[in-house]
Design an enzyme around this catalytic site. Structure first.
Site, PDB file in Angstrom:
ATOM      1  CE  LYS A 127      -2.039  -1.482   3.783  1.00 26.91           C
ATOM      2  NZ  LYS A 127      -1.448  -2.832   3.884  1.00 26.91           N
ATOM      3  CB  THR A 128       3.708   2.307   2.195  1.00 27.30           C
ATOM      4  OG1 THR A 128       2.920   2.142   3.370  1.00 27.30           O
ATOM      5  CG2 THR A 128       4.602   3.516   2.361  1.00 27.30           C
TER       6      THR A 128
ATOM      7  CG  ASP B 230       0.741   3.746   6.925  1.00 28.94           C
ATOM      8  OD1 ASP B 230      -0.182   3.052   6.464  1.00 28.94           O
ATOM      9  OD2 ASP B 230       1.901   3.331   7.058  1.00 28.94           O
TER      10      ASP B 230
ATOM     11  NE  ARG C  76       6.639  -4.744   5.570  1.00 26.06           N
ATOM     12  CZ  ARG C  76       5.512  -4.116   5.897  1.00 26.06           C
ATOM     13  NH1 ARG C  76       4.579  -4.741   6.586  1.00 26.06           N
ATOM     14  NH2 ARG C  76       5.309  -2.874   5.518  1.00 26.06           N
TER      15      ARG C  76
HETATM   16  N1  LIG Z   1       4.177  -5.354  -5.855  1.00 23.14           N
HETATM   17  C1  LIG Z   1       5.366  -5.296  -5.251  1.00 23.14           C
HETATM   18  N2  LIG Z   1       6.488  -5.549  -5.957  1.00 23.14           N
HETATM   19  C2  LIG Z   1       7.702  -5.541  -5.370  1.00 23.14           C
HETATM   20  N3  LIG Z   1       7.896  -5.321  -4.053  1.00 23.14           N
HETATM   21  C3  LIG Z   1       6.825  -5.054  -3.310  1.00 23.14           C
HETATM   22  C4  LIG Z   1       5.514  -5.022  -3.861  1.00 23.14           C
HETATM   23  N4  LIG Z   1       4.647  -4.709  -2.894  1.00 23.14           N
HETATM   24  C5  LIG Z   1       5.386  -4.570  -1.770  1.00 23.14           C
HETATM   25  N5  LIG Z   1       6.683  -4.768  -2.018  1.00 23.14           N
HETATM   26  C6  LIG Z   1       7.775  -4.776  -1.041  1.00 23.14           C
HETATM   27  O1  LIG Z   1       7.219  -5.155   0.208  1.00 23.14           O
HETATM   28  C7  LIG Z   1       7.548  -4.219   1.217  1.00 23.14           C
HETATM   29  C8  LIG Z   1       6.282  -3.874   1.981  1.00 23.14           C
HETATM   30  O2  LIG Z   1       5.458  -3.057   1.164  1.00 23.14           O
HETATM   31  P1  LIG Z   1       4.656  -1.812   1.786  1.00 23.14           P
HETATM   32  O3  LIG Z   1       5.434  -1.159   2.872  1.00 23.14           O
HETATM   33  O4  LIG Z   1       4.245  -0.960   0.635  1.00 23.14           O
HETATM   34  O5  LIG Z   1       3.405  -2.583   2.385  1.00 23.14           O
HETATM   35  P2  LIG Z   1       2.131  -1.989   3.143  1.00 23.14           P
HETATM   36  O6  LIG Z   1       0.941  -2.592   2.496  1.00 23.14           O
HETATM   37  O7  LIG Z   1       2.220  -0.508   3.177  1.00 23.14           O
HETATM   38  O8  LIG Z   1       2.306  -2.606   4.602  1.00 23.14           O
HETATM   39  P3  LIG Z   1       1.736  -2.048   6.023  1.00 23.14           P
HETATM   40  O9  LIG Z   1       0.269  -2.336   6.032  1.00 23.14           O
HETATM   41  O10 LIG Z   1       2.466  -2.874   7.043  1.00 23.14           O
HETATM   42  O11 LIG Z   1       2.068  -0.594   6.084  1.00 23.14           O
HETATM   43  C9  LIG Z   1       8.184  -3.012   0.535  1.00 23.14           C
HETATM   44  O12 LIG Z   1       9.393  -2.697   1.151  1.00 23.14           O
HETATM   45  C10 LIG Z   1       8.437  -3.424  -0.892  1.00 23.14           C
HETATM   46  O13 LIG Z   1       9.812  -3.587  -1.098  1.00 23.14           O
HETATM   47 MG   LIG Z   2       2.499   0.799   4.763  1.00 21.59          MG
END
Ligand SMILES: Nc1ncnc2c1ncn2[C@@H]1O[C@H](COP(=O)(O)OP(=O)(O)OP(=O)(O)O)[C@@H](O)[C@H]1O
Ligand SMILES: [Mg+2]
Length: 337
Positions: free
Chosen positions: A74-75, A119, A227
């Site tokens: 998401k981030t 967030d 992740r």
């Molecule tokens: N589609 C993708 N392709 C490659 N790497 C990804 C992808 N999605 C996420 N990642 C990797 O996974 C990690 C986690 O992603 P991210 O921080 O965006 O998740 P999030 O959904 O925001 O998690 P949270 O809910 O814990 O905040 C990132 O550091 C990134 O490197």
């Molecule tokens: Mg996040």
């Protein structure tokens, strides 16, 4: 290429060839654009259209809400949107904005065409959330000055901006706030094919040769989550380095995951404890999440956000009106370990 000597794990410290080019522990694996972001294809294709249309109009993108389990991107997606729109992104989160004045300060200081990423948006206090209503809908802050009969509202126009909210709990967002997001997407667990691509890219960034079948094997054991995939890959690289392996193959993946306690279905020790408690203490349920949380000595919210969604997604747990139940496949999995 693989060293013939140290292919087994042992306690001795080996300094293999790989150690000459150490892998940086905090290397940035976060994709910077849509092409580097495998998976979530429908969402990405649509977002490409929305960002392109906004740019063609010379306007800001509509407010976006991304929800889904932790670690699904998401981030990362918010960052990609900001880059695609050539906008700066300011980052904050629900729990750190305690007072309405804090949010007003943030909004009032936004420069034109800024993306404000919030967030854990479900954790915004109600009085803070209300500030967002007029800001999001009318690009305006309504500031109440004074008290009682002399109180008056001053309207403060905001420059064009876009809010991207992210949450693991879509259900905890109030309807008025949710309705103000013109773009709402749910991120789901990744397929092994998409995770394989992510792992191969990460391995390349970390200067490591990951064999394709090994990438696929690892991708099936990382809870459908990028992740976790990247974290496991980094641990596999540690095991490989210390056992003097230059190429990451299925053998080293299996050895490493066994040592990490990740089972054939990709479940962690905690996931299995979750299932075991349901079977051993509650005969498979129905049982409330509070009871499981108490038995596991874990916060109910952690179980709800982090562990349970994947177990439900895989069909190991069923959510029923009477409580959680261990499914037949959950029982079968426990008996096979
Ligand atoms: N589609 C993708 N392709 C490659 N790497 C990804 C992808 N999605 C996420 N990642 C990797 O996974 C990690 C986690 O992603 P991210 O921080 O965006 O998740 P999030 O959904 O925001 O998690 P949270 O809910 O814990 O905040 C990132 O550091 C990134 O490197
Ligand atoms: Mg996040």
């Amino acid at each position: 290429m693989e060293s013939s000597i140290h292919t087994k794990f042992d306690n001795s410290i080996i300094i293999p060839e790989l150690a000459k080019e150490p892998v940086e522990p905090h290397i940035n694996l976060r994709p910077q654009n849509f092409d580097e972001y495998p998976g979530q294809e429908r969402i990405c294709e649509n977002l490409k259209v929305y960002t392109q249309a906004a740019k063609l109009r010379g306007k800001m993108l509509d407010h976006c809400l991304f929800h889904g389990p932790p670690g699904l991107g998401k981030t990362t997606l918010a960052g990609i949107i900001a880059k695609t729109m050539d906008c700066q992104m300011k980052v904050t989160s629900g729990p750190v904005i305690e007072r309405a004045a804090d949010l007003m300060g943030i909004l009032a200081s936004l420069e034109s065409k800024t993306i404000l990423f919030i967030d854990e948006i479900h954790r915004l206090p109600a009085n803070v959330e209300e500030i967002l209503y007029s800001a999001m809908e009318d690009m305006r802050l309504d500031i109440l000055i004074g008290q009682g009969p002399t109180a008056r509202t001053v309207k403060f126009d905001l420059p064009p901006f876009c809010i991207i909210g992210a949450t693991t709990r879509a259900g905890a967002i109030s309807a008025p706030l949710r309705d103000r997001f013109g773009i709402q997407e749910h991120l789901d667990y990744y397929t092994p094919a998409a995770l394989s691509k992510i792992l191969l890219r990460s391995a390349k960034i970390m200067n490591t040769h990951l064999e394709e079948d090994a990438a696929l094997l690892l991708s099936k054991r990382c809870r459908g989550t990028p992740r976790i995939a990247n974290q496991l890959l980094k641990r596999v690289l540690d095991f490989a380095l210390v056992s003097n392996k230059v190429t990451i193959d299925c053998d080293i993946i299996n050895q490493s995951l066994n040592r990490l306690g990740v089972d054939s279905e990709g479940l962690s020790l905690m996931d299995r404890e979750f299932l075991k408690i349901m079977e051993e203490r509650y005969q498979g349920g129905p049982v409330g999440l509070e009871a499981i949380a108490a038995a596991l000595n874990e916060e109910k919210s952690t179980l709800e956000d982090v562990y349970e969604p994947y177990l439900v997604y895989r069909g190991f747990i069923l959510r029923t009106a009477r409580g959680r139940m261990l499914s037949d496949s959950g029982k079968m999995h426990l008996n096979n370990i």
